[in-house]
Design a protein around this motif. Sequence first.
Motif, mmCIF file in Angstrom:
data_model
loop_
_atom_site.group_PDB
_atom_site.id
_atom_site.type_symbol
_atom_site.label_atom_id
_atom_site.label_comp_id
_atom_site.label_asym_id
_atom_site.label_seq_id
_atom_site.Cartn_x
_atom_site.Cartn_y
_atom_site.Cartn_z
ATOM 1 N N ASN A 94 41.078 -0.684 3.749
ATOM 2 C CA ASN A 94 41.587 0.234 4.766
ATOM 3 C C ASN A 94 40.740 1.492 4.916
ATOM 4 O OD1 ASN A 94 43.860 -1.278 5.562
ATOM 5 N ND2 ASN A 94 45.032 -0.544 3.819
ATOM 6 N N ARG A 95 39.565 1.486 4.316
ATOM 7 C CA ARG A 95 38.724 2.690 4.344
ATOM 8 C C ARG A 95 37.866 2.739 5.607
ATOM 9 N NH1 ARG A 95 37.069 4.389 -1.848
ATOM 10 N NH2 ARG A 95 39.219 4.403 -2.649
ATOM 11 N N VAL A 96 38.537 2.761 6.726
ATOM 12 C CA VAL A 96 37.895 2.860 8.030
ATOM 13 C C VAL A 96 38.885 3.527 8.980
ATOM 14 C CG1 VAL A 96 38.695 0.552 8.715
ATOM 15 C CG2 VAL A 96 36.726 1.575 9.883
ATOM 16 N N ILE A 97 38.390 4.371 9.862
ATOM 17 C CA ILE A 97 39.262 5.009 10.854
ATOM 18 C C ILE A 97 39.529 4.004 11.965
ATOM 19 C CG2 ILE A 97 39.507 6.873 12.534
ATOM 20 C CD1 ILE A 97 37.685 8.572 10.768
ATOM 21 N N LYS A 98 40.742 3.510 12.022
ATOM 22 C CA LYS A 98 41.101 2.544 13.059
ATOM 23 C C LYS A 98 41.354 3.211 14.393
ATOM 24 C CE LYS A 98 41.627 -1.267 12.441
ATOM 25 N NZ LYS A 98 40.700 -2.408 12.452
ATOM 26 N N ASP A 99 41.984 4.396 14.339
ATOM 27 C CA ASP A 99 42.228 5.092 15.598
ATOM 28 C C ASP A 99 42.507 6.565 15.374
ATOM 29 O OD1 ASP A 99 45.021 5.539 15.046
ATOM 30 O OD2 ASP A 99 45.536 3.582 15.849
ATOM 31 N N ILE A 100 42.411 7.309 16.456
ATOM 32 C CA ILE A 100 42.954 8.662 16.540
ATOM 33 C C ILE A 100 44.172 8.550 17.432
ATOM 34 C CG2 ILE A 100 42.581 11.001 17.399
ATOM 35 C CD1 ILE A 100 39.666 10.730 16.676
ATOM 36 N N ALA A 101 45.332 8.919 16.904
ATOM 37 C CA ALA A 101 46.593 8.696 17.602
ATOM 38 C C ALA A 101 47.305 10.013 17.877
ATOM 39 C CB ALA A 101 47.501 7.766 16.796
ATOM 40 N N ASN A 135 39.664 3.424 18.042
ATOM 41 C CA ASN A 135 40.530 3.520 19.209
ATOM 42 C C ASN A 135 41.028 4.953 19.390
ATOM 43 O OD1 ASN A 135 40.340 0.756 19.738
ATOM 44 N ND2 ASN A 135 42.073 0.284 18.393
ATOM 45 N N PHE A 136 41.412 5.271 20.606
ATOM 46 C CA PHE A 136 41.989 6.574 20.943
ATOM 47 C C PHE A 136 43.322 6.269 21.619
ATOM 48 C CE2 PHE A 136 41.047 10.819 23.377
ATOM 49 C CZ PHE A 136 41.998 11.468 22.605
ATOM 50 N N VAL A 137 44.412 6.665 20.981
ATOM 51 C CA VAL A 137 45.737 6.198 21.389
ATOM 52 C C VAL A 137 46.679 7.366 21.664
ATOM 53 C CG1 VAL A 137 47.765 4.867 20.662
ATOM 54 C CG2 VAL A 137 45.480 4.087 20.021
ATOM 55 N N LEU A 138 47.450 7.253 22.713
ATOM 56 C CA LEU A 138 48.578 8.146 22.977
ATOM 57 C C LEU A 138 49.858 7.355 22.770
ATOM 58 C CD1 LEU A 138 50.096 10.648 24.153
ATOM 59 C CD2 LEU A 138 49.797 9.570 26.409
ATOM 60 N N ILE A 139 50.713 7.809 21.849
ATOM 61 C CA ILE A 139 52.013 7.183 21.622
ATOM 62 C C ILE A 139 53.069 8.052 22.293
ATOM 63 C CG2 ILE A 139 53.656 6.380 19.888
ATOM 64 C CD1 ILE A 139 51.305 6.010 17.977
ATOM 65 N N THR A 140 53.756 7.499 23.287
ATOM 66 C CA THR A 140 54.605 8.300 24.161
ATOM 67 C C THR A 140 55.847 7.542 24.590
ATOM 68 O OG1 THR A 140 54.668 9.411 26.328
ATOM 69 C CG2 THR A 140 53.216 7.520 26.141
ATOM 70 N N ASN A 141 56.906 8.284 24.899
ATOM 71 C CA ASN A 141 58.073 7.639 25.509
ATOM 72 C C ASN A 141 57.902 7.512 27.024
ATOM 73 O OD1 ASN A 141 58.907 10.137 26.715
ATOM 74 N ND2 ASN A 141 60.194 10.639 24.956
ATOM 75 N N GLU A 163 43.871 4.385 25.190
ATOM 76 C CA GLU A 163 44.958 3.589 25.732
ATOM 77 C C GLU A 163 46.298 4.245 25.418
ATOM 78 O OE1 GLU A 163 43.992 -0.023 23.629
ATOM 79 O OE2 GLU A 163 45.668 0.258 22.234
ATOM 80 N N VAL A 164 47.302 3.844 26.171
ATOM 81 C CA VAL A 164 48.664 4.359 26.027
ATOM 82 C C VAL A 164 49.518 3.318 25.317
ATOM 83 C CG1 VAL A 164 50.729 5.151 27.248
ATOM 84 C CG2 VAL A 164 48.442 5.719 28.142
#
Length: 283
Positions: A94-101, A135-141, A163-164
């Motif tokens: 798991n020593r890798v940046i999978k995303d910025i969330a 990845n670059f992620v927005l977690i939103t309602n 991505e959203v």
Amino acid sequence: MASTLTTINHSRDVAGLKYVYPVLSRRAGGLSVGINFNTNNACNWRCIYCQVPDLQIGAAPEMDFQLLEDELRFFLDDVLKGDFYERFLIPDGNRVIKDIAISGNGEPTSLKGFDRAVALIGEIATEIGVLPQSNFVLITNGSLVHQSRVQIGLKKLREYGGEVWFKFDSATESGRRLINNAKQSYEASLENLMLSARLCPTRLQTCLLDYDKHGLSEEEKQAYLDMLKTIKRYVSLKSIMLYTIARPSMQPEAALLEKLSAETLNAFADEIRQMGFDVSVSA
């Protein structure tokens, strides 16, 4: 003293920073760099499975953009060049940046400078070399996608390859009131979802749980499938992510909540796949 970062510890304070925090994410499959705009624990919804303590109804406070920049540069440098992985006992795989969330303790799009913050994060992560590999992620309602400033932010997110992840836990009005305590109507949320998909690649994320021993009802399942039929006529989704609760809720309904079984989640996922959608399951 070293700490262990696990998939059930999503504390926003684990790194000692205001806006930036690390997460071992089940759905991302590795290290996720979380960005918390809602440092006041305020959200416009109150989901009954929410793990945020002392949650209040409201919006994100004013952003200290210089502090956000300083923290993000410091943290990414620590991960890429420092001993972060050793200090937090991260497994080798798991020593890798999978995303910025962009996520955190409330609805991030409620930040007045949301579009500016998205651009700043994208610029820094690209300069340092985290994007576009991660990845670059927005977690939103998704409740505020109809607002122009949010739409500008989604377009900026797309420019950086982002991505959203759009929350949609129920396609019935009663389910939305129960699970999300959402005042926004189903129809308005559906319109926002389709708008999001047109502005930026969008995944649908759905938390399914057992409330008061009722399980996943046929009414809820059919309404959800009907919603997907509508979506398919107008826009494309990258995928649908089904998951259930993994961490204790900090809301008054906590004692009534239980995980749904992997069998239930996978069976529902198979029904959705038959409609032509890509579906992932986190049980």
